[in-house]
Design a protein around this motif. Structure first.
Motif, PDB file in Angstrom:
ATOM      1  N   ILE A   1      18.354  24.756  -1.845  1.00 17.64           N
ATOM      2  CA  ILE A   1      18.929  25.112  -3.146  1.00 17.64           C
ATOM      3  C   ILE A   1      18.456  26.441  -3.802  1.00 17.64           C
ATOM      4  O   ILE A   1      17.310  26.592  -3.943  1.00 17.64           O
ATOM      5  CB  ILE A   1      18.508  23.895  -4.096  1.00 17.64           C
ATOM      6  N   LYS A   2      19.477  27.140  -3.845  1.00 15.07           N
ATOM      7  CA  LYS A   2      19.033  28.497  -4.395  1.00 15.07           C
ATOM      8  C   LYS A   2      19.875  28.772  -5.808  1.00 15.07           C
ATOM      9  O   LYS A   2      21.129  28.569  -5.690  1.00 15.07           O
ATOM     10  CB  LYS A   2      19.546  29.660  -3.356  1.00 15.07           C
ATOM     11  N   VAL A   3      19.079  29.044  -6.778  1.00  9.51           N
ATOM     12  CA  VAL A   3      19.736  29.200  -8.129  1.00  9.51           C
ATOM     13  C   VAL A   3      19.255  30.585  -8.788  1.00  9.51           C
ATOM     14  O   VAL A   3      18.049  30.838  -8.354  1.00  9.51           O
ATOM     15  CB  VAL A   3      19.692  28.178  -9.315  1.00  9.51           C
ATOM     16  N   LYS A   4      19.904  31.278  -9.600  1.00  4.10           N
ATOM     17  CA  LYS A   4      19.411  32.423 -10.399  1.00  4.10           C
ATOM     18  C   LYS A   4      19.150  32.216 -11.910  1.00  4.10           C
ATOM     19  O   LYS A   4      19.607  31.136 -12.301  1.00  4.10           O
ATOM     20  CB  LYS A   4      20.614  33.396 -10.324  1.00  4.10           C
ATOM     21  N   ASN A   5      18.358  32.953 -12.435  1.00  6.03           N
ATOM     22  CA  ASN A   5      18.063  32.935 -13.969  1.00  6.03           C
ATOM     23  C   ASN A   5      17.694  31.633 -14.247  1.00  6.03           C
ATOM     24  O   ASN A   5      17.901  31.154 -15.468  1.00  6.03           O
ATOM     25  CB  ASN A   5      19.502  33.274 -14.493  1.00  6.03           C
ATOM     26  N   VAL A   6      16.413  31.047 -13.609  1.00  6.40           N
ATOM     27  CA  VAL A   6      16.281  29.723 -14.298  1.00  6.40           C
ATOM     28  C   VAL A   6      14.774  30.037 -14.879  1.00  6.40           C
ATOM     29  O   VAL A   6      13.883  30.714 -14.370  1.00  6.40           O
ATOM     30  CB  VAL A   6      15.725  28.615 -13.002  1.00  6.40           C
ATOM     31  N   SER A   7      14.828  29.801 -16.162  1.00  9.76           N
ATOM     32  CA  SER A   7      13.636  30.234 -17.050  1.00  9.76           C
ATOM     33  C   SER A   7      12.853  28.974 -17.736  1.00  9.76           C
ATOM     34  O   SER A   7      11.901  28.906 -18.131  1.00  9.76           O
ATOM     35  CB  SER A   7      13.899  31.003 -18.343  1.00  9.76           C
ATOM     36  N   ILE A  18      17.891  18.607 -11.682  1.00  7.21           N
ATOM     37  CA  ILE A  18      18.627  18.809 -12.556  1.00  7.21           C
ATOM     38  C   ILE A  18      18.079  20.617 -13.107  1.00  7.21           C
ATOM     39  O   ILE A  18      17.119  20.612 -13.340  1.00  7.21           O
ATOM     40  CB  ILE A  18      18.627  18.045 -14.032  1.00  7.21           C
ATOM     41  N   ILE A  19      19.064  21.397 -12.831  1.00 10.42           N
ATOM     42  CA  ILE A  19      18.714  22.804 -13.157  1.00 10.42           C
ATOM     43  C   ILE A  19      19.396  23.371 -14.471  1.00 10.42           C
ATOM     44  O   ILE A  19      20.783  23.184 -14.539  1.00 10.42           O
ATOM     45  CB  ILE A  19      19.236  23.611 -11.985  1.00 10.42           C
ATOM     46  N   LEU A  20      18.694  24.004 -15.281  1.00  5.75           N
ATOM     47  CA  LEU A  20      19.098  24.441 -16.536  1.00  5.75           C
ATOM     48  C   LEU A  20      19.141  25.745 -16.723  1.00  5.75           C
ATOM     49  O   LEU A  20      17.882  26.413 -17.250  1.00  5.75           O
ATOM     50  CB  LEU A  20      18.532  23.822 -17.722  1.00  5.75           C
ATOM     51  N   PRO A  21      19.882  26.622 -15.901  1.00  7.26           N
ATOM     52  CA  PRO A  21      19.692  28.143 -15.708  1.00  7.26           C
ATOM     53  C   PRO A  21      19.963  28.778 -17.140  1.00  7.26           C
ATOM     54  O   PRO A  21      21.009  28.318 -18.048  1.00  7.26           O
ATOM     55  CB  PRO A  21      20.576  28.443 -14.872  1.00  7.26           C
ATOM     56  N   ASN A  22      19.494  30.002 -17.354  1.00  5.21           N
ATOM     57  CA  ASN A  22      19.868  30.920 -18.564  1.00  5.21           C
ATOM     58  C   ASN A  22      21.087  31.699 -18.211  1.00  5.21           C
ATOM     59  O   ASN A  22      21.049  32.473 -17.412  1.00  5.21           O
ATOM     60  CB  ASN A  22      18.433  31.726 -18.708  1.00  5.21           C
ATOM     61  N   ASN A  30      21.658  17.347  -5.227  1.00 10.79           N
ATOM     62  CA  ASN A  30      20.926  16.111  -4.551  1.00 10.79           C
ATOM     63  C   ASN A  30      19.874  16.680  -3.630  1.00 10.79           C
ATOM     64  O   ASN A  30      19.824  17.471  -2.946  1.00 10.79           O
ATOM     65  CB  ASN A  30      22.110  15.467  -3.602  1.00 10.79           C
ATOM     66  N   LEU A  31      18.709  15.896  -3.916  1.00 11.78           N
ATOM     67  CA  LEU A  31      17.190  16.363  -3.434  1.00 11.78           C
ATOM     68  C   LEU A  31      17.282  16.431  -2.002  1.00 11.78           C
ATOM     69  O   LEU A  31      16.506  16.933  -1.053  1.00 11.78           O
ATOM     70  CB  LEU A  31      16.014  16.035  -3.824  1.00 11.78           C
ATOM     71  N   GLU A  32      18.096  15.278  -1.114  1.00 14.10           N
ATOM     72  CA  GLU A  32      17.844  15.019   0.024  1.00 14.10           C
ATOM     73  C   GLU A  32      18.944  16.027   1.018  1.00 14.10           C
ATOM     74  O   GLU A  32      18.630  16.501   1.984  1.00 14.10           O
ATOM     75  CB  GLU A  32      18.231  13.529   0.252  1.00 14.10           C
ATOM     76  N   THR A  33      20.239  16.054   0.345  1.00 11.82           N
ATOM     77  CA  THR A  33      21.062  16.974   1.040  1.00 11.82           C
ATOM     78  C   THR A  33      21.095  18.412   0.457  1.00 11.82           C
ATOM     79  O   THR A  33      21.839  19.377   1.277  1.00 11.82           O
ATOM     80  CB  THR A  33      22.379  16.217   1.044  1.00 11.82           C
ATOM     81  N   GLY A  34      20.834  18.779  -0.602  1.00  9.98           N
ATOM     82  CA  GLY A  34      20.989  20.088  -1.163  1.00  9.98           C
ATOM     83  C   GLY A  34      22.275  20.279  -1.866  1.00  9.98           C
ATOM     84  O   GLY A  34      22.762  21.503  -2.199  1.00  9.98           O
ATOM     85  N   LYS A  35      23.178  19.357  -1.679  1.00  5.29           N
ATOM     86  CA  LYS A  35      24.594  19.474  -2.215  1.00  5.29           C
ATOM     87  C   LYS A  35      24.629  19.502  -3.714  1.00  5.29           C
ATOM     88  O   LYS A  35      23.980  18.532  -4.553  1.00  5.29           O
ATOM     89  CB  LYS A  35      25.301  18.396  -1.574  1.00  5.29           C
ATOM     90  N   LEU A  36      25.668  19.819  -4.297  1.00  8.49           N
ATOM     91  CA  LEU A  36      25.969  20.096  -5.720  1.00  8.49           C
ATOM     92  C   LEU A  36      26.522  18.850  -6.087  1.00  8.49           C
ATOM     93  O   LEU A  36      27.476  18.332  -5.511  1.00  8.49           O
ATOM     94  CB  LEU A  36      26.930  21.012  -6.086  1.00  8.49           C
TER      95      LEU A  36
END
Length: 181
Positions: A1-7, A18-22, A30-36
């Protein structure tokens, strides 16, 4: 899982990250598959009303202070930053919906539930810099949010409606208006 701007910290619920990016859309993987699994969305009827209020400008979800899992009401509640650029109005006139706000989304599908906006057009960098806290009481469950403006905001956890009376102050600035009301 790759995301940008996570503060803020990534929230873990069952097999969801659950990712709350800025500046980006809140999403869950999904933590098992990495799928959105989901990204935040708004019901069409609510979206139409909110867009009109926001002068048909784009919605931003600038998570800043972080989020809290509210398992009792199946929601993620998070606080947001002020609109950018921080200290001037240029390029962001209007209410700046979802900035300087406490927002609730459904934990299972990312559907928008409610929001409370403390400051509509912040030019003093008075964002909500801490994550919301939850409190269960016999008189009703609440969200507690401290603000840089010196307020302790108390909201109903199910609806986002303030538990105390809010007094709204409007400040006009410019050539013709320069006063508080």
């Amino acid at each position: 899982i790759k995301v940008k701007n996570v503060s803020t910290p990534i929230l873990i619920y069952r097999n969801l990250a659950i990712i709350l990016p800025n500046g980006g859309l809140p999403k869950a993987y999904n933590l098992e598959t990495g799928k959105l699994v989901w990204k935040v969305s708004i019901d069409k009827k609510k979206k139409k009303i909110l867009k009109k209020f926001n002068l048909n400008r784009k919605f931003y979800w600038n998570v800043w202070g972080g989020g809290t899992l509210d398992l009792k009401y199946n929601q993620v509640i998070f606080s947001t930053a002020n609109a950018k650029p921080s200290f001037i109005s240029e390029g962001r006139k209007g209410p700046n919906l979802f900035f300087n706000s406490i927002v609730s989304i459904n934990i299972e599908n990312g559907q928008y539930n409610w929001h409370f906006q403390e400051i509509e057009h912040d030019v003093l960098n008075l964002d909500l810099a801490s994550r919301p806290a939850l409190y269960d009481s016999e008189t009703g469950d609440i969200v507690i949010q401290a603000s840089k403006a010196g307020q302790l905001i108390l909201l109903d956890r199910k609806t986002g409606v303030p538990k105390e009376k809010f007094i709204e102050k409007i400040y006009y600035h410019g050539e013709k208006k320069n006063f508080f009301t």
